[in-house]
Design a protein around this motif. Structure first.
Motif, PDB file in Angstrom:
ATOM      1  N   LEU A 179       1.087   9.765  -4.033  1.00 34.86           N
ATOM      2  CA  LEU A 179       0.158  10.656  -3.349  1.00 34.86           C
ATOM      3  C   LEU A 179       0.898  11.755  -2.582  1.00 34.86           C
ATOM      4  O   LEU A 179       0.393  12.880  -2.443  1.00 34.86           O
ATOM      5  N   ILE A 182      -3.197   5.980   3.433  1.00 35.78           N
ATOM      6  CA  ILE A 182      -3.567   7.290   2.868  1.00 35.78           C
ATOM      7  C   ILE A 182      -3.672   8.337   3.968  1.00 35.78           C
ATOM      8  O   ILE A 182      -3.183   9.467   3.825  1.00 35.78           O
ATOM      9  N   ASN A 213     -12.665   5.276  -4.078  1.00 33.82           N
ATOM     10  CA  ASN A 213     -12.241   4.191  -4.963  1.00 33.82           C
ATOM     11  C   ASN A 213     -12.040   2.898  -4.176  1.00 33.82           C
ATOM     12  O   ASN A 213     -12.438   1.806  -4.615  1.00 33.82           O
ATOM     13  N   ILE A 214     -11.414   3.014  -2.992  1.00 31.34           N
ATOM     14  CA  ILE A 214     -11.184   1.839  -2.136  1.00 31.34           C
ATOM     15  C   ILE A 214     -12.518   1.254  -1.664  1.00 31.34           C
ATOM     16  O   ILE A 214     -12.718   0.036  -1.690  1.00 31.34           O
ATOM     17  N   SER A 267       0.829  -1.212   0.000  1.00 31.08           N
ATOM     18  CA  SER A 267       0.000   0.000   0.000  1.00 31.08           C
ATOM     19  C   SER A 267       0.861   1.259   0.000  1.00 31.08           C
ATOM     20  O   SER A 267       0.532   2.259  -0.650  1.00 31.08           O
ATOM     21  N   GLU A 325       2.078   1.675  -3.448  1.00 24.87           N
ATOM     22  CA  GLU A 325       0.966   2.039  -4.321  1.00 24.87           C
ATOM     23  C   GLU A 325       0.621   3.525  -4.218  1.00 24.87           C
ATOM     24  O   GLU A 325       0.295   4.167  -5.214  1.00 24.87           O
ATOM     25  N   TYR A 326       0.707   4.066  -3.006  1.00 23.16           N
ATOM     26  CA  TYR A 326       0.301   5.464  -2.810  1.00 23.16           C
ATOM     27  C   TYR A 326       1.489   6.413  -2.601  1.00 23.16           C
ATOM     28  O   TYR A 326       1.340   7.491  -2.048  1.00 23.16           O
ATOM     29  N   LYS A 340      -5.184   0.163   3.347  1.00 25.53           N
ATOM     30  CA  LYS A 340      -4.976   1.194   2.324  1.00 25.53           C
ATOM     31  C   LYS A 340      -5.454   2.554   2.817  1.00 25.53           C
ATOM     32  O   LYS A 340      -4.792   3.578   2.601  1.00 25.53           O
ATOM     33  N   ASN A 381     -11.141  11.106  -3.318  1.00 25.81           N
ATOM     34  CA  ASN A 381     -11.206  10.279  -4.535  1.00 25.81           C
ATOM     35  C   ASN A 381     -10.608   8.892  -4.294  1.00 25.81           C
ATOM     36  O   ASN A 381     -11.158   7.871  -4.735  1.00 25.81           O
ATOM     37  N   GLU A 382      -9.486   8.860  -3.602  1.00 19.25           N
ATOM     38  CA  GLU A 382      -8.815   7.583  -3.319  1.00 19.25           C
ATOM     39  C   GLU A 382      -9.651   6.732  -2.359  1.00 19.25           C
ATOM     40  O   GLU A 382      -9.804   5.517  -2.551  1.00 19.25           O
ATOM     41  N   ILE A 419      -8.367  15.111  -3.480  1.00 15.52           N
ATOM     42  CA  ILE A 419      -7.522  13.976  -3.902  1.00 15.52           C
ATOM     43  C   ILE A 419      -7.693  12.799  -2.942  1.00 15.52           C
ATOM     44  O   ILE A 419      -7.844  11.644  -3.359  1.00 15.52           O
ATOM     45  N   VAL A 420      -7.679  13.100  -1.639  1.00 17.93           N
ATOM     46  CA  VAL A 420      -7.833  12.042  -0.621  1.00 17.93           C
ATOM     47  C   VAL A 420      -9.206  11.388  -0.741  1.00 17.93           C
ATOM     48  O   VAL A 420      -9.337  10.152  -0.702  1.00 17.93           O
TER      49      VAL A 420
END
Length: 421
Positions: free
Chosen positions: A322, A367, A345-346, A315, A318-319, A363, A341-342, A338-339
């Motif tokens: 960010l 973030i 999505n999760i 994770s 992956e980020y 995840k 949106n992520e 931005i946060v």
């Protein structure tokens, strides 16, 4: 259980007809003997000795009859218990007490009928009802004089055999129920347990498998719930559904009991899953923050075969982008967008089953950790910038002293005011 029996000698007299005749004949012989002997005894002056002799002979005869009745009763009880009497015992009973033999055979037949009825009972209460009714019938027949004391003992002995059989059946059924519980819990059965439930309780075996399937479906439904309130509502619905079917007679008490066991197993599994999830998330949070884990926490990871470090590292990689994305944002609104949106999505991937709950939560924590790091970085930059502009030497190094003297004085004044406050 108990049927009315024909009138026989045991309803009125404890002796058989042959025995009564023997007593009468014996009495006549004794009377004749007494008549002949009295004259001699009167002549000899021994009347009292003759009367004593007569009473002794009668007592011995009565004792013999009573012993025979006791023997016949024991043979009869032997019959109702399913034991095989000897040839001599059967001949004795048949020749001297045929009606006692008849009551024994009748009681054995009734005993077997009761055992057969008990086989089809689905609850202990049903068995108790059958036995209680049989006992009441015996008591009523004795009260009405339809049964002698000896006959009542024979029938009661037969009923004792039924009670023993019912206890065996109930203990066996309890054992079968414990096997069902093991099946629902997914535990491995021994060969003896498998044979018991397959051969003697095939319907129970079928019910157990159906309940296990329902249990697994309920587990999946509980997993899909987002809150404890949703879980409670789902469980209440399942319980209410089974209770209503039981009240309407659509399912038996045994079915209600086993289906409730399946629900309890699903609830227990769900509670354990939730507890383990919370522990896992707590450990993952500590790992992300670089905190040291306790011995119990490390053991928990080992027992549950969790590779949290790998999940967290994946994770983080992956980020990684960010961090730069948040750093380049010009406003807090852009960062939050931005946060969000992520996170959305999760959540979407978790709902579609693409992500497991633990992976999704990790995840989100990664973030959140990146977001906090960015916030701390910004706060530090602000502090550095504030101190930078308050330093008068910056202006001396970077520009004309005479031209910026006013700015320096202004800064000094501000510092003085702050100091006073």
């Amino acid at each position: 259980m108990v049927n009315n029996i024909n009138n026989n000698s045991y309803g009125r007299n404890i002796y058989g007809q042959g025995d009564t005749n023997n007593i009468n004949k014996n009495q006549e012989l004794q009377n004749n003997k007494v008549d002949g002997t009295i004259q001699n005894q009167i002549q000899n002056g021994s009347l009292e000795k003759t009367e004593s002799l007569q009473n002794k002979e009668v007592a011995q005869f009565l004792k013999k009859i009573q012993e025979e009745i006791s023997k016949a009763q024991l043979i009869s009880i032997k019959i109702v218990r399913g034991e095989k009497p000897t040839k001599n015992e059967l001949n004795f009973l048949k020749s001297k007490y045929p009606d006692m033999k008849q009551i024994a055979e009748q009681s054995l037949k009734e005993c077997n009928n009761l055992k057969e009825a008990i086989k089809y009972c689905k609850t202990g209460q049903e068995i108790e009802k059958i036995i209680s009714k049989a006992l009441d019938n015996i008591a009523n027949m004795v009260k009405k004089g339809s049964l002698s004391e000896v006959q009542a003992k024979i029938k009661t002995s037969a009923l004792d055999e039924v009670i023993k059989y019912s206890n065996k059946i109930q203990n066996e059924f309890k054992k079968a129920e414990s096997v069902v519980i093991k099946l629902i819990k997914g535990e491995k059965l021994s060969s003896g347990e498998e044979n018991l439930i397959k051969e003697k309780y095939p319907e129970l075996n079928k019910l157990a498998k159906e309940s296990l399937k329902e249990c697994n479906i309920l587990k999946e439904k509980l997993k899909a719930c987002d809150t404890q309130g949703q879980r409670d509502k789902l469980i209440s619905k399942e319980v209410r559904n089974i209770e209503e079917k039981g009240k309407l007679g659509l399912i038996s008490k045994t079915e209600v009991k086993i289906k409730m066991m399946a629900i309890n197993e699903a609830v227990s599994f769900s509670n354990k899953e939730q507890s383990n999830l919370e522990k896992t998330i707590l450990i993952a949070s500590k790992t992300i923050k670089g905190e040291k884990l306790t011995g119990k926490e490390n053991q928990f990871i080992k027992d549950n075969n969790l590779d949290l470090k790998k999940l967290i590292q994946e994770s983080v990689v992956e980020y990684k982008y960010l961090k730069e994305a948040l750093k380049n944002c010009k406003s807090e609104d852009q960062k939050q967008q931005i946060v969000n949106n992520e996170v959305n999505n999760i959540e979407d991937m978790a709902k579609r089953g693409i992500l497991g709950e633990i992976n999704a939560r990790i995840k989100m924590m990664v973030i959140e950790d990146i977001k906090e790091e960015e916030y701390e970085r910004r706060e530090k930059d602000k502090e550095k910038n504030f101190l930078y502009y308050l330093n008068p030497f910056i202006y001396i190094i970077n520009g004309n002293v005479a031209g910026k003297i006013g700015i320096v004085i202004f800064i000094i004044v501000i510092i003085s005011i702050l100091y006073i406050l």
